[in-house]
Scaffold this motif. Structure first.
Motif, PDB file in Angstrom:
ATOM      1  N   HIS A 197      35.454  52.301  34.047  1.00 13.38           N
ATOM      2  CA  HIS A 197      34.576  52.045  32.897  1.00 13.38           C
ATOM      3  C   HIS A 197      33.588  50.951  33.270  1.00 13.38           C
ATOM      4  O   HIS A 197      33.946  49.978  33.946  1.00 13.38           O
ATOM      5  N   ARG A 198      32.342  51.117  32.841  1.00  8.26           N
ATOM      6  CA  ARG A 198      31.292  50.194  33.275  1.00  8.26           C
ATOM      7  C   ARG A 198      31.347  48.840  32.575  1.00  8.26           C
ATOM      8  O   ARG A 198      30.670  47.903  33.007  1.00  8.26           O
ATOM      9  N   PRO A 224      52.664  54.174  33.016  1.00  9.24           N
ATOM     10  CA  PRO A 224      52.746  53.651  34.387  1.00  9.24           C
ATOM     11  C   PRO A 224      51.893  54.411  35.401  1.00  9.24           C
ATOM     12  O   PRO A 224      51.620  53.888  36.487  1.00  9.24           O
ATOM     13  N   LYS A 225      51.470  55.617  35.060  1.00  3.93           N
ATOM     14  CA  LYS A 225      50.651  56.399  35.997  1.00  3.93           C
ATOM     15  C   LYS A 225      49.169  56.053  35.925  1.00  3.93           C
ATOM     16  O   LYS A 225      48.380  56.505  36.764  1.00  3.93           O
ATOM     17  N   ILE A 226      48.785  55.253  34.926  1.00  4.03           N
ATOM     18  CA  ILE A 226      47.368  54.934  34.740  1.00  4.03           C
ATOM     19  C   ILE A 226      47.064  53.550  35.294  1.00  4.03           C
ATOM     20  O   ILE A 226      47.742  52.570  34.974  1.00  4.03           O
ATOM     21  N   SER A 227      46.025  53.486  36.139  1.00  2.26           N
ATOM     22  CA  SER A 227      45.534  52.201  36.651  1.00  2.26           C
ATOM     23  C   SER A 227      44.088  52.021  36.221  1.00  2.26           C
ATOM     24  O   SER A 227      43.464  52.955  35.704  1.00  2.26           O
ATOM     25  N   TRP A 228      43.528  50.837  36.449  1.00  4.33           N
ATOM     26  CA  TRP A 228      42.256  50.489  35.833  1.00  4.33           C
ATOM     27  C   TRP A 228      41.252  49.936  36.837  1.00  4.33           C
ATOM     28  O   TRP A 228      41.599  49.152  37.717  1.00  4.33           O
ATOM     29  N   GLN A 229      40.019  50.399  36.677  1.00  2.00           N
ATOM     30  CA  GLN A 229      38.885  49.881  37.448  1.00  2.00           C
ATOM     31  C   GLN A 229      37.768  49.615  36.442  1.00  2.00           C
ATOM     32  O   GLN A 229      36.869  50.425  36.239  1.00  2.00           O
ATOM     33  N   LEU A 230      37.856  48.452  35.797  1.00  2.00           N
ATOM     34  CA  LEU A 230      36.902  48.112  34.740  1.00  2.00           C
ATOM     35  C   LEU A 230      35.737  47.300  35.280  1.00  2.00           C
ATOM     36  O   LEU A 230      35.808  46.732  36.366  1.00  2.00           O
ATOM     37  N   ASN A 231      34.659  47.280  34.480  1.00  2.00           N
ATOM     38  CA  ASN A 231      33.445  46.553  34.840  1.00  2.00           C
ATOM     39  C   ASN A 231      32.849  47.074  36.145  1.00  2.00           C
ATOM     40  O   ASN A 231      32.301  46.314  36.944  1.00  2.00           O
ATOM     41  N   LYS A 232      32.951  48.397  36.309  1.00  2.00           N
ATOM     42  CA  LYS A 232      32.410  49.036  37.513  1.00  2.00           C
ATOM     43  C   LYS A 232      31.602  50.262  37.102  1.00  2.00           C
ATOM     44  O   LYS A 232      32.074  51.110  36.350  1.00  2.00           O
ATOM     45  N   THR A 233      30.386  50.333  37.613  1.00  2.00           N
ATOM     46  CA  THR A 233      29.456  51.390  37.236  1.00  2.00           C
ATOM     47  C   THR A 233      29.411  52.482  38.303  1.00  2.00           C
ATOM     48  O   THR A 233      29.088  52.197  39.465  1.00  2.00           O
ATOM     49  N   PRO A 234      29.737  53.731  37.957  1.00  2.00           N
ATOM     50  CA  PRO A 234      29.652  54.828  38.930  1.00  2.00           C
ATOM     51  C   PRO A 234      28.205  55.063  39.360  1.00  2.00           C
ATOM     52  O   PRO A 234      27.300  55.062  38.516  1.00  2.00           O
ATOM     53  N   ASN A 248      30.499  47.109  41.648  1.00  2.00           N
ATOM     54  CA  ASN A 248      31.261  46.079  40.949  1.00  2.00           C
ATOM     55  C   ASN A 248      30.270  45.184  40.213  1.00  2.00           C
ATOM     56  O   ASN A 248      29.462  44.495  40.836  1.00  2.00           O
ATOM     57  N   ASN A 249      30.304  45.201  38.900  1.00  2.00           N
ATOM     58  CA  ASN A 249      29.314  44.471  38.121  1.00  2.00           C
ATOM     59  C   ASN A 249      29.469  42.954  38.199  1.00  2.00           C
ATOM     60  O   ASN A 249      28.544  42.225  37.825  1.00  2.00           O
ATOM     61  N   GLU A 250      30.606  42.495  38.670  1.00  2.00           N
ATOM     62  CA  GLU A 250      30.809  41.054  38.826  1.00  2.00           C
ATOM     63  C   GLU A 250      30.242  40.551  40.146  1.00  2.00           C
ATOM     64  O   GLU A 250      29.630  39.483  40.209  1.00  2.00           O
ATOM     65  N   THR A 251      30.448  41.343  41.203  1.00  2.00           N
ATOM     66  CA  THR A 251      29.999  40.912  42.539  1.00  2.00           C
ATOM     67  C   THR A 251      28.699  41.582  42.962  1.00  2.00           C
ATOM     68  O   THR A 251      28.078  41.170  43.940  1.00  2.00           O
ATOM     69  N   ASN A 252      28.306  42.659  42.234  1.00  2.00           N
ATOM     70  CA  ASN A 252      27.121  43.454  42.566  1.00  2.00           C
ATOM     71  C   ASN A 252      27.258  44.166  43.911  1.00  2.00           C
ATOM     72  O   ASN A 252      26.269  44.569  44.516  1.00  2.00           O
ATOM     73  N   LYS A 253      28.502  44.345  44.357  1.00  2.00           N
ATOM     74  CA  LYS A 253      28.742  45.035  45.623  1.00  2.00           C
ATOM     75  C   LYS A 253      29.235  46.450  45.362  1.00  2.00           C
ATOM     76  O   LYS A 253      29.904  46.723  44.361  1.00  2.00           O
TER      77      LYS A 253
END
Length: 315
Positions: free
Chosen positions: A172-173, A191-201, A218-223
């Motif tokens: 999710h962005r 338990p099968k769900i993991s998270w990648q938040l604050n990231k824009t596809p 990665n919206n925090e690091t801009n990488k």
């Protein structure tokens, strides 16, 4: 002047066409820019009753079209730009065909899944990219998948996918989800769900066999980062294809056509709605086909001079 015109050629519109053609109503079906609807973007369909080994989406739609044509349905290619419901017969302005007049109208224009419009997304639909977990989740049994979105639908589909996938990654962005608290808790407790938040596809990566990864920023690091995956489910909502109506029929706040419960009748007498254009809950080929049957029967009764409500009471 036509007896009945059907707008749209997905499962709902084609089912309505089959029923009306068999009733000798000689329906005219207007195909838009994507004949066959969303199923033409699907590879194998395994949950439509009657096909033990499954069937390809485009083949299913082609079979339904041929079945309608067999009974006398007429298909025309065009794009409706305006409608006039002020008096009967109703008038349709159709790009490429001019003006059509009809005694009854069935709206089965569907809803379009919202896409990210990033490189590699559209070209890989059916090759690892999907907009329907219920439709395609089974194909990812034991695999690692990504679901993109942060609303209730995304959380619901993430939970559903855990029935098949070995791991479900929510991308999710934003750093916070838009989903209701209860839906978030259900997903976070899984338990099968993991998270990648604050990231824009930004790109879907694929090889000849299909999808291999999702590239994000990665919206925090801009990488840029690459998240390996076997499949990507885009769950950022749907848009009902009702803009051409220009507000001339009752819809809800998101544009889905309202019908009288238990019927396909809209607020305009003689205008009926079926399929995903009025359904934001189920969005399945079989439910769309069912409402297409209902719309055909409602329209037939209307053209015979009987009220849909009178019919329901007599039943």
């Amino acid at each position: 002047m036509e007896k009945v015109v059907i707008l749209g050629t997905g499962p709902a519109g084609l089912t309505a066409a089959i029923y009306l053609a068999r009733a000798n109503m000689k329906p005219v079906i207007i195909e838009g820019s994507q004949p066959g609807g969303q199923l033409t973007l699907t590879t194998e369909v395994e949950n439509f009753p009657g096909f033990v080994s499954g069937i390809m989406g485009p083949e299913l739609m082609d079979n339904m079209r041929k079945q309608a044509e067999r009974f006398g349905a007429v298909f025309k290619r065009g794009w409706v730009t305006n409608v006039d419901f002020s008096k009967r017969p109703y008038k349709l302005q159709v790009e490429g065909l001019g003006e059509l007049e009809t005694e009854a109208l069935i709206l089965s224009t569907g809803a379009s899944a919202k896409l990210l419009n990033i490189p590699g997304e559209r070209v890989n639909i059916g090759r690892g990219v999907s907009t329907c977990a219920t439709c395609d989740g089974f194909f990812f049994r034991g695999k690692k998948v990504i679901i993109i979105g942060g609303g209730d639908s995304a959380m619901e589909e993430a939970n559903f996918l855990t029935k098949f996938a070995s791991e479900v990654i929510v991308v999710h962005r934003r750093s916070e989800l838009r989903a209701s608290k209860i839906m978030q808790e259900r997903a976070k407790d899984n338990p099968k769900i993991s998270w990648q938040l604050n990231k824009t596809p930004i790109e879907v990566l694929a090889e000849e066999k299909g999808v291999t990864a999702l590239k994000v920023v990665n919206n925090e690091t801009n990488k840029e980062e690459v998240i390996p995956t076997d499949g990507i489910f885009v769950a950022i909502g749907h848009t009902p294809n009702t803009a051409f109506l220009n507000g001339k029929i009752d819809t809800d706040e998101t544009g889905y056509i309202k019908v009288i419960p238990g019927t396909t009748e809209t607020n305009i007498p003689g205008v009926f709605a079926c399929g995903d254009v009025g359904d934001k809950k189920y969005r399945q080929a079989i439910t769309a086909a069912g409402t297409g049957c209902m719309a055909a029967l409602d329209a037939e009764r209307y053209l015979e001079g009987s009220s849909v409500h009178d019919w329901s009471v007599s039943l």
